[in-house]
Scaffold this motif. Structure first.
Motif, PDB file in Angstrom:
ATOM      1  N   ALA A  10       0.832  -1.332   0.004  1.00  0.00           N
ATOM      2  CA  ALA A  10       0.066   0.139  -0.011  1.00  0.00           C
ATOM      3  C   ALA A  10       1.215   1.367   0.161  1.00  0.00           C
ATOM      4  CB  ALA A  10      -0.982  -0.006   1.292  1.00  0.00           C
ATOM      5  N   ASP A  11       1.033   1.826  -1.188  1.00  0.00           N
ATOM      6  CA  ASP A  11       1.900   2.925  -1.327  1.00  0.00           C
ATOM      7  C   ASP A  11       1.315   3.701  -2.430  1.00  0.00           C
ATOM      8  OD1 ASP A  11       4.360   4.806  -1.725  1.00  0.00           O
ATOM      9  OD2 ASP A  11       5.404   3.363  -0.697  1.00  0.00           O
ATOM     10  N   ASP A  12       1.421   5.106  -2.344  1.00  0.00           N
ATOM     11  CA  ASP A  12       1.101   6.076  -3.182  1.00  0.00           C
ATOM     12  C   ASP A  12       2.028   6.370  -4.216  1.00  0.00           C
ATOM     13  OD1 ASP A  12       2.193   7.545  -1.100  1.00  0.00           O
ATOM     14  OD2 ASP A  12       1.820   9.597  -1.895  1.00  0.00           O
ATOM     15  N   ASP A  13       3.284   5.985  -4.360  1.00  0.00           N
ATOM     16  CA  ASP A  13       4.457   6.006  -5.130  1.00  0.00           C
ATOM     17  C   ASP A  13       4.741   4.937  -5.821  1.00  0.00           C
ATOM     18  OD1 ASP A  13       6.912   6.530  -6.372  1.00  0.00           O
ATOM     19  OD2 ASP A  13       7.562   7.740  -4.771  1.00  0.00           O
ATOM     20  N   GLU A  14       4.281   4.863  -7.140  1.00  0.00           N
ATOM     21  CA  GLU A  14       4.423   3.769  -7.917  1.00  0.00           C
ATOM     22  C   GLU A  14       5.843   3.092  -8.141  1.00  0.00           C
ATOM     23  OE1 GLU A  14       2.968   1.979 -12.530  1.00  0.00           O
ATOM     24  OE2 GLU A  14       1.586   3.591 -11.341  1.00  0.00           O
ATOM     25  N   ASP A  15       6.777   4.180  -8.177  1.00  0.00           N
ATOM     26  CA  ASP A  15       8.262   3.843  -8.150  1.00  0.00           C
ATOM     27  C   ASP A  15       8.435   2.979  -6.789  1.00  0.00           C
ATOM     28  OD1 ASP A  15       8.649   5.252 -10.738  1.00  0.00           O
ATOM     29  OD2 ASP A  15       9.092   6.879  -9.545  1.00  0.00           O
ATOM     30  N   ASP A  16       8.038   3.396  -5.872  1.00  0.00           N
ATOM     31  CA  ASP A  16       8.297   2.386  -4.568  1.00  0.00           C
ATOM     32  C   ASP A  16       7.820   1.115  -4.626  1.00  0.00           C
ATOM     33  OD1 ASP A  16       9.627   4.793  -3.355  1.00  0.00           O
ATOM     34  OD2 ASP A  16       8.032   5.114  -2.137  1.00  0.00           O
ATOM     35  N   PHE A  17       6.624   1.114  -5.286  1.00  0.00           N
ATOM     36  CA  PHE A  17       6.152  -0.288  -5.543  1.00  0.00           C
ATOM     37  C   PHE A  17       7.173  -1.282  -6.384  1.00  0.00           C
ATOM     38  CE2 PHE A  17       3.778  -2.978  -8.743  1.00  0.00           C
ATOM     39  CZ  PHE A  17       3.423  -4.042  -7.717  1.00  0.00           C
ATOM     40  N   PHE A  18       7.547  -0.653  -7.515  1.00  0.00           N
ATOM     41  CA  PHE A  18       8.374  -1.269  -8.454  1.00  0.00           C
ATOM     42  C   PHE A  18       9.802  -1.675  -7.698  1.00  0.00           C
ATOM     43  CE2 PHE A  18       5.311   0.160 -11.687  1.00  0.00           C
ATOM     44  CZ  PHE A  18       4.963  -1.094 -11.916  1.00  0.00           C
ATOM     45  N   LEU A  19      10.216  -0.665  -7.005  1.00  0.00           N
ATOM     46  CA  LEU A  19      11.423  -0.971  -6.324  1.00  0.00           C
ATOM     47  C   LEU A  19      11.319  -2.189  -5.228  1.00  0.00           C
ATOM     48  CD1 LEU A  19      13.190   2.514  -5.305  1.00  0.00           C
ATOM     49  CD2 LEU A  19      14.396   0.335  -5.511  1.00  0.00           C
ATOM     50  N   VAL A  20      10.070  -2.302  -4.472  1.00  0.00           N
ATOM     51  CA  VAL A  20      10.139  -3.339  -3.645  1.00  0.00           C
ATOM     52  C   VAL A  20       9.782  -4.505  -4.302  1.00  0.00           C
ATOM     53  CG1 VAL A  20       8.471  -4.161  -1.548  1.00  0.00           C
ATOM     54  CG2 VAL A  20       9.037  -1.820  -1.627  1.00  0.00           C
ATOM     55  N   LYS A  21       8.764  -4.535  -5.540  1.00  0.00           N
ATOM     56  CA  LYS A  21       8.776  -5.766  -6.242  1.00  0.00           C
ATOM     57  C   LYS A  21      10.098  -6.331  -6.789  1.00  0.00           C
ATOM     58  CE  LYS A  21       5.672  -7.208  -9.672  1.00  0.00           C
ATOM     59  NZ  LYS A  21       6.440  -7.539 -11.068  1.00  0.00           N
ATOM     60  N   SER A  22      11.014  -5.465  -7.240  1.00  0.00           N
ATOM     61  CA  SER A  22      12.286  -5.766  -7.859  1.00  0.00           C
ATOM     62  C   SER A  22      13.044  -6.548  -6.812  1.00  0.00           C
ATOM     63  CB  SER A  22      12.832  -4.875  -8.488  1.00  0.00           C
ATOM     64  OG  SER A  22      12.122  -4.287  -9.734  1.00  0.00           O
ATOM     65  N   ALA A  23      13.225  -5.687  -5.694  1.00  0.00           N
ATOM     66  CA  ALA A  23      13.945  -6.415  -4.630  1.00  0.00           C
ATOM     67  C   ALA A  23      13.370  -7.878  -4.208  1.00  0.00           C
ATOM     68  CB  ALA A  23      14.021  -5.471  -3.437  1.00  0.00           C
ATOM     69  N   LEU A  24      12.032  -7.996  -3.981  1.00  0.00           N
ATOM     70  CA  LEU A  24      11.644  -9.199  -3.532  1.00  0.00           C
ATOM     71  C   LEU A  24      11.952 -10.317  -4.737  1.00  0.00           C
ATOM     72  CD1 LEU A  24       8.232  -7.997  -2.335  1.00  0.00           C
ATOM     73  CD2 LEU A  24       9.963  -9.264  -0.814  1.00  0.00           C
ATOM     74  N   GLU A  25      11.803 -10.221  -5.885  1.00  0.00           N
ATOM     75  CA  GLU A  25      11.909 -10.976  -6.973  1.00  0.00           C
ATOM     76  C   GLU A  25      13.331 -11.448  -7.111  1.00  0.00           C
ATOM     77  OE1 GLU A  25       9.859  -8.936 -10.304  1.00  0.00           O
ATOM     78  OE2 GLU A  25       7.783  -9.897  -9.784  1.00  0.00           O
ATOM     79  N   ASP A  26      14.265 -10.479  -6.863  1.00  0.00           N
ATOM     80  CA  ASP A  26      15.598 -10.581  -7.130  1.00  0.00           C
ATOM     81  C   ASP A  26      16.172 -11.395  -6.122  1.00  0.00           C
ATOM     82  OD1 ASP A  26      15.839  -8.787  -9.246  1.00  0.00           O
ATOM     83  OD2 ASP A  26      16.686  -7.038  -8.217  1.00  0.00           O
ATOM     84  N   ASN A  27      15.511 -11.515  -4.810  1.00  0.00           N
ATOM     85  CA  ASN A  27      15.993 -12.352  -3.655  1.00  0.00           C
ATOM     86  C   ASN A  27      15.215 -13.842  -3.733  1.00  0.00           C
ATOM     87  OD1 ASN A  27      17.912 -11.030  -2.009  1.00  0.00           O
ATOM     88  ND2 ASN A  27      16.704  -9.331  -2.475  1.00  0.00           N
ATOM     89  N   GLY A  28      14.266 -13.872  -4.689  1.00  0.00           N
ATOM     90  CA  GLY A  28      13.725 -15.428  -4.916  1.00  0.00           C
ATOM     91  C   GLY A  28      12.199 -15.497  -4.514  1.00  0.00           C
ATOM     92  N   PHE A  29      11.581 -14.335  -4.087  1.00  0.00           N
ATOM     93  CA  PHE A  29      10.156 -14.361  -3.975  1.00  0.00           C
ATOM     94  C   PHE A  29       9.319 -14.919  -5.118  1.00  0.00           C
ATOM     95  CE2 PHE A  29       5.952 -12.492  -3.297  1.00  0.00           C
ATOM     96  CZ  PHE A  29       5.655 -13.029  -2.129  1.00  0.00           C
TER      97      PHE A  29
END
Length: 72
Positions: A10-29
């Motif tokens: 839950a975040d109003d900044d779409e860039d933050d969403f993509f940053l977190v999503k990328s970090a999760l996927e890069d770490n095997g989520f």
């Protein structure tokens, strides 16, 4: 067999969403990642998905309409 893990961001900044999503996927989520832009959308999402709530909610405290503090 375990059900798919689900993280709701839950975040109003779409860039933050993509940053977190990328970090999760890069770490095997490999689970499901959902995104809402404000507290009203978050509460609606949770009300509509009562059968399987997210395993983790990442909550921005400063959002428009209804902020994270109000949601809590």
């Amino acid at each position: 067999m375990f059900a798919e893990n689900h993280i709701l961001i839950a975040d109003d900044d779409e860039d933050d969403f993509f940053l977190v999503k990328s970090a999760l996927e890069d770490n095997g989520f490999e689970g499901k990642i959902s995104f809402v832009e404000n507290g009203i959308e978050l509460l609606d999402f949770l009300k509509k998905n009562t059968e399987k709530l997210p395993d983790l909610v990442l909550l921005d405290l400063n959002m428009p309409k209804k902020d994270g503090r109000e949601v809590l």
